[in-house]
Design an enzyme around this catalytic site. Structure first.
Site, PDB file in Angstrom:
ATOM      1  N   LYS A  22      60.330  51.513 105.783  1.00 10.32           N
ATOM      2  CA  LYS A  22      60.448  50.234 106.511  1.00 10.32           C
ATOM      3  C   LYS A  22      61.551  49.369 105.919  1.00 10.32           C
ATOM      4  O   LYS A  22      62.379  48.826 106.643  1.00 10.32           O
ATOM      5  CB  LYS A  22      59.104  49.503 106.454  1.00 10.32           C
ATOM      6  CG  LYS A  22      59.189  48.036 106.855  1.00 10.32           C
ATOM      7  CD  LYS A  22      57.894  47.288 106.655  1.00 10.32           C
ATOM      8  CE  LYS A  22      57.638  46.799 105.256  1.00 10.32           C
ATOM      9  NZ  LYS A  22      58.190  45.474 104.904  1.00 10.32           N
ATOM     10  N   ASN A  23      61.559  49.227 104.592  1.00 12.22           N
ATOM     11  CA  ASN A  23      62.493  48.283 103.969  1.00 12.22           C
ATOM     12  C   ASN A  23      63.922  48.799 103.898  1.00 12.22           C
ATOM     13  O   ASN A  23      64.827  48.078 103.486  1.00 12.22           O
ATOM     14  CB  ASN A  23      61.994  47.870 102.581  1.00 12.22           C
ATOM     15  CG  ASN A  23      60.792  46.951 102.680  1.00 12.22           C
ATOM     16  OD1 ASN A  23      60.466  46.455 103.767  1.00 12.22           O
ATOM     17  ND2 ASN A  23      60.109  46.723 101.569  1.00 12.22           N
ATOM     18  N   ARG A  93      59.802  37.721 107.666  1.00 13.48           N
ATOM     19  CA  ARG A  93      60.832  37.129 106.807  1.00 13.48           C
ATOM     20  C   ARG A  93      62.119  37.937 106.814  1.00 13.48           C
ATOM     21  O   ARG A  93      63.194  37.380 106.643  1.00 13.48           O
ATOM     22  CB  ARG A  93      60.355  37.091 105.366  1.00 13.48           C
ATOM     23  CG  ARG A  93      59.089  36.396 105.108  1.00 13.48           C
ATOM     24  CD  ARG A  93      58.834  36.441 103.641  1.00 13.48           C
ATOM     25  NE  ARG A  93      60.048  36.055 102.925  1.00 13.48           N
ATOM     26  CZ  ARG A  93      60.419  34.799 102.714  1.00 13.48           C
ATOM     27  NH1 ARG A  93      59.675  33.823 103.130  1.00 13.48           N
ATOM     28  NH2 ARG A  93      61.539  34.536 102.079  1.00 13.48           N
ATOM     29  N   CYS A 117      55.203  32.406 102.117  1.00  6.46           N
ATOM     30  CA  CYS A 117      54.346  33.417 102.725  1.00  6.46           C
ATOM     31  C   CYS A 117      53.211  33.726 101.765  1.00  6.46           C
ATOM     32  O   CYS A 117      53.084  33.101 100.716  1.00  6.46           O
ATOM     33  CB  CYS A 117      55.135  34.664 103.097  1.00  6.46           C
ATOM     34  SG  CYS A 117      55.502  35.710 101.705  1.00  6.46           S
ATOM     35  N   PRO A 123      62.199  31.602  98.457  1.00  5.74           N
ATOM     36  CA  PRO A 123      63.361  30.896  99.017  1.00  5.74           C
ATOM     37  C   PRO A 123      64.503  31.871  99.326  1.00  5.74           C
ATOM     38  O   PRO A 123      64.480  33.019  98.883  1.00  5.74           O
ATOM     39  CB  PRO A 123      63.752  29.937  97.900  1.00  5.74           C
ATOM     40  CG  PRO A 123      63.271  30.592  96.649  1.00  5.74           C
ATOM     41  CD  PRO A 123      62.036  31.376  97.016  1.00  5.74           C
ATOM     42  N   ILE A 124      65.514  31.378 100.062  1.00  6.70           N
ATOM     43  CA  ILE A 124      66.688  32.239 100.330  1.00  6.70           C
ATOM     44  C   ILE A 124      67.969  31.580  99.795  1.00  6.70           C
ATOM     45  O   ILE A 124      69.064  31.839 100.272  1.00  6.70           O
ATOM     46  CB  ILE A 124      66.825  32.588 101.831  1.00  6.70           C
ATOM     47  CG1 ILE A 124      66.923  31.318 102.701  1.00  6.70           C
ATOM     48  CG2 ILE A 124      65.698  33.480 102.300  1.00  6.70           C
ATOM     49  CD1 ILE A 124      67.509  31.607 104.090  1.00  6.70           C
ATOM     50  N   LEU A 126      69.651  32.063  97.172  1.00 10.62           N
ATOM     51  CA  LEU A 126      70.670  32.971  96.626  1.00 10.62           C
ATOM     52  C   LEU A 126      71.493  33.622  97.740  1.00 10.62           C
ATOM     53  O   LEU A 126      72.687  33.858  97.579  1.00 10.62           O
ATOM     54  CB  LEU A 126      70.010  34.033  95.738  1.00 10.62           C
ATOM     55  CG  LEU A 126      69.202  33.468  94.556  1.00 10.62           C
ATOM     56  CD1 LEU A 126      68.461  34.580  93.822  1.00 10.62           C
ATOM     57  CD2 LEU A 126      70.110  32.717  93.578  1.00 10.62           C
ATOM     58  N   ASP A 305      55.681  46.172  95.071  1.00  8.00           N
ATOM     59  CA  ASP A 305      55.013  46.627  96.298  1.00  8.00           C
ATOM     60  C   ASP A 305      53.946  47.692  96.031  1.00  8.00           C
ATOM     61  O   ASP A 305      53.253  48.125  96.954  1.00  8.00           O
ATOM     62  CB  ASP A 305      56.054  47.169  97.301  1.00  8.00           C
ATOM     63  CG  ASP A 305      56.897  46.050  97.892  1.00  8.00           C
ATOM     64  OD1 ASP A 305      56.507  44.875  97.779  1.00  8.00           O
ATOM     65  OD2 ASP A 305      57.964  46.361  98.466  1.00  8.00           O
ATOM     66  N   ILE A 327      57.561  39.541  89.784  1.00  9.94           N
ATOM     67  CA  ILE A 327      58.501  39.331  90.897  1.00  9.94           C
ATOM     68  C   ILE A 327      58.063  38.156  91.786  1.00  9.94           C
ATOM     69  O   ILE A 327      58.858  37.292  92.114  1.00  9.94           O
ATOM     70  CB  ILE A 327      58.647  40.616  91.756  1.00  9.94           C
ATOM     71  CG1 ILE A 327      59.017  41.817  90.875  1.00  9.94           C
ATOM     72  CG2 ILE A 327      59.667  40.409  92.879  1.00  9.94           C
ATOM     73  CD1 ILE A 327      60.367  41.762  90.217  1.00  9.94           C
ATOM     74  N   ARG A 397      52.115  46.253 110.130  1.00 10.83           N
ATOM     75  CA  ARG A 397      53.506  45.814 109.998  1.00 10.83           C
ATOM     76  C   ARG A 397      54.324  46.841 109.235  1.00 10.83           C
ATOM     77  O   ARG A 397      55.522  46.976 109.477  1.00 10.83           O
ATOM     78  CB  ARG A 397      53.572  44.486 109.232  1.00 10.83           C
ATOM     79  CG  ARG A 397      53.007  43.333 109.990  1.00 10.83           C
ATOM     80  CD  ARG A 397      53.244  42.078 109.231  1.00 10.83           C
ATOM     81  NE  ARG A 397      54.652  41.985 108.849  1.00 10.83           N
ATOM     82  CZ  ARG A 397      55.148  41.060 108.050  1.00 10.83           C
ATOM     83  NH1 ARG A 397      54.352  40.159 107.532  1.00 10.83           N
ATOM     84  NH2 ARG A 397      56.430  41.033 107.764  1.00 10.83           N
TER      85      ARG A 397
HETATM   86  N1  EPU Z   1      64.367  34.826  95.278  1.00 11.66           N
HETATM   87  C1  EPU Z   1      64.871  33.546  95.109  1.00 11.66           C
HETATM   88  N2  EPU Z   1      65.908  33.150  95.915  1.00 11.66           N
HETATM   89  C2  EPU Z   1      66.465  33.974  96.845  1.00 11.66           C
HETATM   90  C3  EPU Z   1      65.945  35.284  97.007  1.00 11.66           C
HETATM   91  C4  EPU Z   1      64.900  35.687  96.196  1.00 11.66           C
HETATM   92  O1  EPU Z   1      64.380  32.787  94.293  1.00 11.66           O
HETATM   93  O2  EPU Z   1      67.390  33.549  97.538  1.00 11.66           O
HETATM   94  C5  EPU Z   1      63.241  35.285  94.436  1.00 11.66           C
HETATM   95  C6  EPU Z   1      61.987  35.573  95.265  1.00 11.66           C
HETATM   96  O3  EPU Z   1      61.242  34.403  95.536  1.00 11.66           O
HETATM   97  C7  EPU Z   1      61.267  36.561  94.389  1.00 11.66           C
HETATM   98  C8  EPU Z   1      62.411  37.348  93.750  1.00 11.66           C
HETATM   99  O4  EPU Z   1      63.572  36.524  93.884  1.00 11.66           O
HETATM  100  O5  EPU Z   1      60.545  35.867  93.419  1.00 11.66           O
HETATM  101  C9  EPU Z   1      62.704  38.701  94.367  1.00 11.66           C
HETATM  102  O6  EPU Z   1      62.730  38.588  95.776  1.00 11.66           O
HETATM  103  P1  EPU Z   1      63.627  39.520  96.703  1.00 11.66           P
HETATM  104  O7  EPU Z   1      64.678  38.661  97.341  1.00 11.66           O
HETATM  105  O8  EPU Z   1      64.093  40.714  95.970  1.00 11.66           O
HETATM  106  O9  EPU Z   1      62.582  39.952  97.813  1.00 11.66           O
HETATM  107  P2  EPU Z   1      62.911  40.198  99.337  1.00 11.66           P
HETATM  108  O10 EPU Z   1      64.285  40.732  99.464  1.00 11.66           O
HETATM  109  O11 EPU Z   1      62.550  39.006 100.137  1.00 11.66           O
HETATM  110  C10 EPU Z   1      62.163  42.699  99.422  1.00 11.66           C
HETATM  111  C11 EPU Z   1      61.161  43.499 100.180  1.00 11.66           C
HETATM  112  C12 EPU Z   1      59.757  43.145  99.705  1.00 11.66           C
HETATM  113  C13 EPU Z   1      59.672  43.461  98.207  1.00 11.66           C
HETATM  114  C14 EPU Z   1      60.766  42.698  97.465  1.00 11.66           C
HETATM  115  C15 EPU Z   1      60.816  43.011  95.986  1.00 11.66           C
HETATM  116  C16 EPU Z   1      62.262  43.873 102.307  1.00 11.66           C
HETATM  117  C17 EPU Z   1      62.334  43.597 103.750  1.00 11.66           C
HETATM  118  N3  EPU Z   1      61.321  43.237 101.613  1.00 11.66           N
HETATM  119  O12 EPU Z   1      61.875  41.336  99.686  1.00 11.66           O
HETATM  120  O13 EPU Z   1      58.847  43.986 100.413  1.00 11.66           O
HETATM  121  O14 EPU Z   1      58.418  43.097  97.723  1.00 11.66           O
HETATM  122  O15 EPU Z   1      62.047  42.985  98.032  1.00 11.66           O
HETATM  123  O16 EPU Z   1      61.009  44.356  95.777  1.00 11.66           O
HETATM  124  O17 EPU Z   1      63.020  44.678 101.789  1.00 11.66           O
HETATM  125  C18 EPU Z   1      56.779  44.612 101.361  1.00 11.66           C
HETATM  126  O18 EPU Z   1      57.354  45.587 101.883  1.00 11.66           O
HETATM  127  O19 EPU Z   1      55.524  44.496 101.323  1.00 11.66           O
HETATM  128  C19 EPU Z   1      57.585  43.561 100.744  1.00 11.66           C
HETATM  129  C20 EPU Z   1      57.101  42.349 100.500  1.00 11.66           C
END
Ligand code: EPU
Length: 432
Positions: A22-23, A93, A117, A123-124, A126, A305, A327, A397
């Site tokens: 999925k990811n 998201r 969530c 947050p986004i 970064l 995960d 994480i 999902r």
């Molecule tokens: N973070 C920030 N700012 C940002 C982006 C991230 O502070 O701009 C923080 C997050 O809050 C978190 C950490 O950085 O504490 C890591 O988050 P990351 O951005 O890596 O997570 P993501 O990209 O939103 C993906 C997967 C998640 C998985 C995480 C970690 C997808 C679609 N989602 O999320 O998958 O848990 O990486 O490996 O690829 C799942 O499949 O159940 C799932 C939640």
């Protein structure tokens, strides 16, 4: 709302086939926005998040065709809209993954902020800082991110925190930027490598994906491509733990063991016997599961995960284990539900102390997010009596017919629809 009912205590036996990741498929689908030519993806899992992403792209004017057997054809000839609404983004998201490709291709994007969530604030910032470095003007207004750029230009980007979708967004945007981008402290997940492989097939110039520094030399246009999505390592790990917790002997097919190195090593420490083949694994459950501590970290470490599923297993270990989540700040929603089934778990900050040997008994429990739902199914396999898991839309999902796949290897599991009718009878048999 559908529910799943499980009667625990049956060892698993047989073969289960893993679907596409999925990811990986989510960013791969978004990459199709970078070109007017068709992108054909195979081994795409037929899970709800992918359908939702298909709708998002459809709203932008792309033709998205889901074919039988996991093939999706996407042609984003002309983009008629560049807005991803709150209604869509709040359900998923990962819709934020359209931001980079839209700004790069159309010069403009309006994407709702996702909000918090069930597992953390997420947050986004970064993603946005990195796009600004690439020359985009970012405004956040009324809950929406508005990004604009004539043409993005390459830049040096140093992430403060490793972010998976942030790395993917930048990789897609920088592929069409003018000049070279260097990303440091990039995510190293196999899903990043899968996206890079697809982008390279589309004509992008990317080096170093899978390591912490990625170099992207931007090109003016990208073309169509055909690509097989990698197997889902988290679905794989979930079935491996299913065997460990229920007992038995199973074969997991269509997987890629090296993507699960940290999980396999950890499970071997607990006594699980794992024989690895090139794209399959034989799993034999131990008589006694040994406790072993774990800390979640970015790839190649133990993945967040898999944390909830591993915790389910540790409730049955022969001693105490400590599980530390680094994480996400709130990824212990499953703890209260496991406790309702009799688990002995104490949470201290970001560490869960799990005292094993807890006799689990079936209960009515509620799924709170995708991996927490999987953890409850696993606990139910080990529990005495009947467990009913509510709100399983979370499960759908990201897992394709997990109930049918578990039934295929001997679990006593059934899905019921809203009216209490058995839903599983209406569905065609899952692949064994
Ligand atoms: N973070 C920030 N700012 C940002 C982006 C991230 O502070 O701009 C923080 C997050 O809050 C978190 C950490 O950085 O504490 C890591 O988050 P990351 O951005 O890596 O997570 P993501 O990209 O939103 C993906 C997967 C998640 C998985 C995480 C970690 C997808 C679609 N989602 O999320 O998958 O848990 O990486 O490996 O690829 C799942 O499949 O159940 C799932 C939640």
């Amino acid at each position: 709302m559908e529910k799943i009912r499980i009667v625990g205590g049956r060892p698993l036996e047989g073969t289960v086939r893993i679907g596409g990741a999925k990811n990986a498929a989510l960013p791969d689908v978004c990459a199709a926005l970078l070109t007017e030519k068709p992108v054909i993806l195979h081994n795409v899992p037929e899970v709800r998040d992918i359908r939702t992403m298909g709708h998002v792209l459809g709203d932008f004017g792309a033709d998205v065709e889901f074919k039988v057997g996991g093939t999706v054809e996407i042609a984003a000839r002309k983009l008629t809209s560049v807005e991803a609404t709150y209604e869509l983004v709040k359900t998923m998201r990962a819709s934020v993954l359209v931001l980079g490709p839209l700004v790069a291709r159309a010069g403009r994007a309006r994407v709702s902020l996702p909000g918090g969530c069930a597992i953390g604030a997420r947050p986004i910032n970064l993603h946005l800082q990195a796009l600004e470095k690439l020359g985009a003007t970012i405004r956040v207004e009324s809950g929406y991110v508005e990004a604009q750029a004539e043409r993005l230009r390459g830049a040096e980007i140093q992430f403060d925190t490793v972010t998976v979708t942030g790395t993917e967004n930048v990789m897609m945007a920088a592929s069409l930027a003018h000049g070279e981008t260097i990303m440091r402290n990039a995510a190293q997940e196999p899903e990043i490598v899968d996206l890079a492989d697809l982008l390279i097939k589309m004509g992008a110039r990317i080096q170093g994906a899978g390591g912490s520094t990625i170099r992207i030399d931007g090109v003016p246009t990208l073309h169509g491509a055909e690509h097989h999505v990698i197997p889902d390592r988290i679905e794989t790990g979930t079935f491996v733990i299913a065997c460990a917790i229920a007992g038995g002997d199973i074969e997991v097919r269509n997987c890629h063991p090296p993507h699960l190195r940290a999980v396999i090593d950890k499970l071997r420490e607990t006594g699980l016997r794992v024989e690895e083949g090139p794209d399959n694994m034989r799993i034999r459950a131990p008589r006694t599961v040994r406790p072993s501590d774990v800390t979640t970290v970015p790839h190649p470490g133990f993945p967040t995960d898999m944390q909830a599923q591993y915790m389910a297993l540790m409730t049955q270990a022969s001693g105490t284990s400590r599980i530390t989540e680094t994480i996400f700040e709130n990824r212990y929603m499953h703890v209260a539900e496991l406790q309702r089934m009799g688990a002995n778990i104490r949470v201290d900050g970001n560490t869960a102390i799990v005292t094993g040997h807890a006799p689990l008994s079936g209960a009515q429990v509620m799924a709170t997010d995708l991996r927490a739902s999987a953890c409850l199914l696993l606990a139910a396999l080990a529990a005495r009596g009947e467990t009913v898991v509510d709100r399983i839309y979370h499960l759908d999902r990201g897992y394709y017919r997990i109930d049918e796949k578990l039934r295929g290897i001997g679990a006593d599991i059934e899905r019921f629809d809203q009216g209490g009718r058995r839903a599983t009878d209406a569905l065609p048999a899952a692949e064994a």
